[in-house]
Design an enzyme around this catalytic site. Structure first.
Site, mmCIF file in Angstrom:
data_model
loop_
_atom_site.group_PDB
_atom_site.id
_atom_site.type_symbol
_atom_site.label_atom_id
_atom_site.label_comp_id
_atom_site.label_asym_id
_atom_site.label_seq_id
_atom_site.Cartn_x
_atom_site.Cartn_y
_atom_site.Cartn_z
ATOM 1 N N CYS A 2 0.846 -1.185 0.000
ATOM 2 C CA CYS A 2 0.000 0.000 0.000
ATOM 3 C C CYS A 2 0.886 1.241 0.000
ATOM 4 O O CYS A 2 2.072 1.180 0.259
ATOM 5 C CB CYS A 2 -0.902 0.003 1.227
ATOM 6 S SG CYS A 2 -1.885 -1.493 1.422
ATOM 7 N N LYS A 592 4.439 -4.175 -5.981
ATOM 8 C CA LYS A 592 5.873 -4.013 -6.237
ATOM 9 C C LYS A 592 6.693 -4.227 -4.980
ATOM 10 O O LYS A 592 7.730 -4.876 -5.008
ATOM 11 C CB LYS A 592 6.134 -2.609 -6.795
ATOM 12 C CG LYS A 592 7.581 -2.362 -7.199
ATOM 13 C CD LYS A 592 7.960 -3.177 -8.410
ATOM 14 C CE LYS A 592 9.364 -2.893 -8.878
ATOM 15 N NZ LYS A 592 9.756 -3.761 -10.003
#
EC number: 2.6.1.16
Length: 597
Positions: A2, A592
């Site tokens: 996040c 990622k």
């Protein structure tokens, strides 16, 4: 995973928050939201899907007056992607955002429900908001109530909270999840990545582990470890796609340059150098490499290099396994943690465990201000530059290159590699960098060939020795962006089970090295061909039985072959995924930077 952004000041907040979230967008997310508190008015906006949906929701909104604000991009861990589960979570008087996982949220939620609290979402984060509301019933001081609430949480978190009783402040809490605060001309800024703050602040603080506090414009100066942004070089590079179809394609093409950057100052006159004091490496008799995902595949590849070149025992272990398996260590063991972000939760916790055992530690990462870089004895930056695409390309290649260099440097310090062999390896490294320059003819051939590989029941990627980890990486890359099933295997393992799956609907991507075990690998390919698998061979040597053949240029070493094959597999995965009309920069369900376990 996040992303968090926060701002205190007079400037228009919508643009600041959305710009910050845009900078974090490449990490992966499934929903987004923001909250603004100004003149005792608390407004919250949340949308599912792309950040553009939130931008549309806010089209007619402006937040011009002084106020405090928070924003968030969410990647679902508890509760499905939805507007209700998106952050910020709020009550009548407060709103908060959270990165991480609250492990004891279920028991806390049950207690709060028994006390009359009603929940609107399925998330662990909403529990924090209600917990603070409950604590404030018995503790009137807002900061103390916040601290007490945080003390009841178990897990990892970076939290930003705003409250109507403190209209000029943001409250923060940090444990095992990154959070940075900075101050500039426009006010105070928070973010989960320094790249968000770099253009906006003059000073910054990487908040300490387990810290809890309250920040306003006035008390920023009271923080510990304030650093000046001007002391650090943040290049204002163009991160647009340019003429490329997506960031993944651009980053595949950038690998030649990023590898040159990786070797800058570390390879001079065919001699290798490293930013590690030789005394630190004295008496090292064993190496443990700990990592996840593509970084784990780089670790596996380097095991062959450390053993072969430095003549030292090495092992690669998944970070999530290292933490709980009670592996035996020895006093002369060197622990190497590898993570692109330097914040990968499992790798970070494994590194802390290694430190607690008294091991010498080195981190390989792409972020100079990461948690891993701050707690390791030494840090080696891979210098891959920003990767906007979730799938790793530049980082993986740079990790392998730097680990290769480290294996030669270690052998040099331990006296297990000759000066002549050092020169040979240095020359091979330079040739491998050249090999990563994309030739248009190769890309065009792979683009044409890719249309054959869109349907079937799966892929086998096979290779031997150092090409086995590369096969794992090739299979992972295809899985990540095409959503097609692919598995990497050591070639000889076909006979031990996987060959049962082989038929005319199974594709095999075979890594056939001229320099390592050519005949053995060729025999394994022939076994698969005899059972009707469609064979695509990557090699400089022509193989007649191949259904498709990606001919690579001649290489002087097996590692040069490694990088040539790596490049070809990345292009193949890209073109297959593009033909299937997938978003290759933001694959479904992937993030990622994996900052939770």
């Amino acid at each position: 995973m996040c992303g968090i952004v926060g701002y205190i000041g007079d400037s228009e907040k919508k643009s600041i928050l959305l710009e910050g979230l845009k900078e974090l967008e490449y990490r992966g997310y499934d929903s987004a939201g923001l909250a603004v508190l100004s003149a005792n008015r608390l407004e919250v906006f949340k949308t599912q899907g792309k950040l553009e949906n939130l931008r549309t929701e806010l089209k007619n909104k402006e937040f011009l007056n002084f106020g405090v604000s928070i924003a968030h991009t969410r990647w679902a861990t508890h509760g499905k992607p939805s507007s209700a589960n998106a952050h910020p979570h709020f009550t009548e008087n407060l709103a908060l955002v959270h990165n991480g996982i609250i492990e004891n949220y279920a028991s806390l939620k049950k207690e709060l429900e028994n006390k009359g609290h009603a929940f609107l979402s399925q998330t662990d984060t909403e529990v924090i908001a209600h917990l603070l509301e409950e604590t404030l019933k018995s503790e009137g001081d807002l900061l103390k109530a916040f601290e007490k609430s945080i003390s009841l949480l178990k897990g990892s978190y970076a939290i930003l909270m705003l409250h109507k009783r403190a209209k000029e402040s943001l409250f923060y809490a940090k444990s095992s999840s990154p959070l940075i605060v900075g101050k500039g001309k426009e006010g105070v800024f928070f973010a989960s990545s320094l790249s968000v703050l770099a253009p906006k602040v003059d000073q910054f603080v990487i908040l300490e582990e387990n810290s809890v506090g309250q920040i306003s414009l006035e008390n920023f100066k009271d923080l510990n470890n304030i650093e000046n942004m001007k002391d650090y070089a943040f290049e204002n590079k163009d991160y647009s796609k340019g003429n490329f179809r997506n960031y993944l394609e651009k980053e595949i093409y950038e690998q030649h340059s990023s590898l040159l950057e990786c070797l800058e100052g570390r390879l001079e006159a065919l001699s290798v150098y490293c930013e590690i004091d030789p005394e630190f490496l004295e008496n090292v008799s064993e190496i443990t490499l700990c990592s996840c995902g593509s970084s784990y595949h780089a670790s596996l590849a380097s095991v062959y290099l450390f053993e072969r070149l430095a003549k030292i025992r090495a092992r690669a272990i998944l970070a999530s396994e290292y933490r709980y398996a009670h592996f035996k260590s020895n006093p002369n063991e060197l622990f190497i943690a590898i993570s692109q972000s330097g914040e990968t939760a499992d790798t970070l916790e494994a590194l802390k465990l290694a430190k607690a055992q008294g091991l010498k530690t080195i981190s390989l990462c792409n972020a100079p201000f990461s948690m891993m870089s701050r707690i390791s004895d030494h840090t080696l930056l891979i210098r891959a530059g920003v990767e906007r695409s979730v799938a790793s390309t530049k980082a993986f290649s740079s990790q392998v290159m730097l680990l290769w260099l480290l294996s030669v440097y270690l052998g040099k310090q331990l006296g297990t590699i000759s000066k002549e062999e050092e020169r040979i390896q240095a020359k091979n490294m330079l040739n491998s960098v050249k090999a990563m320059k994309v030739e248009p003819k190769l890309h065009e051939k792979i683009k044409r060939l890719s249309k054959r590989y869109l349907h079937g029941h799966g892929f086998f990627y096979i290779g031997r020795d150092v090409f086995y980890p590369l096969a794992l990486e090739g299979a992972l890359k295809l899985k990540e962006i095409s959503y097609l099933h692919a598995e990497g295997y050591a070639s000889a393992e076909m006979k031990h089970g996987p060959i049962a799956l082989v038929d005319s609907n199974l594709f095999t991507i075979a890594l056939l090295s001229k320099h390592l075990l050519f005949d053995k690998t060729k025999s394994n390919i022939e076994e698969l061909s005899a059972r009707d698998s469609t064979i695509c061979v990557l090699s400089s040597e022509i193989l007649e039985i191949a259904d498709d053949f990606i001919q690579l240029e001649e290489s002087e070493s097996y590692m040069e072959e490694f990088f040539r094959m790596n490049l070809a597999m990345q292009l193949l995965a890209l073109e297959i995924a593009m033909r299937l009309n997938h978003d290759v920069d933001h694959p479904r369900n992937l993030a990622k930077s994996v900052t939770v376990e």
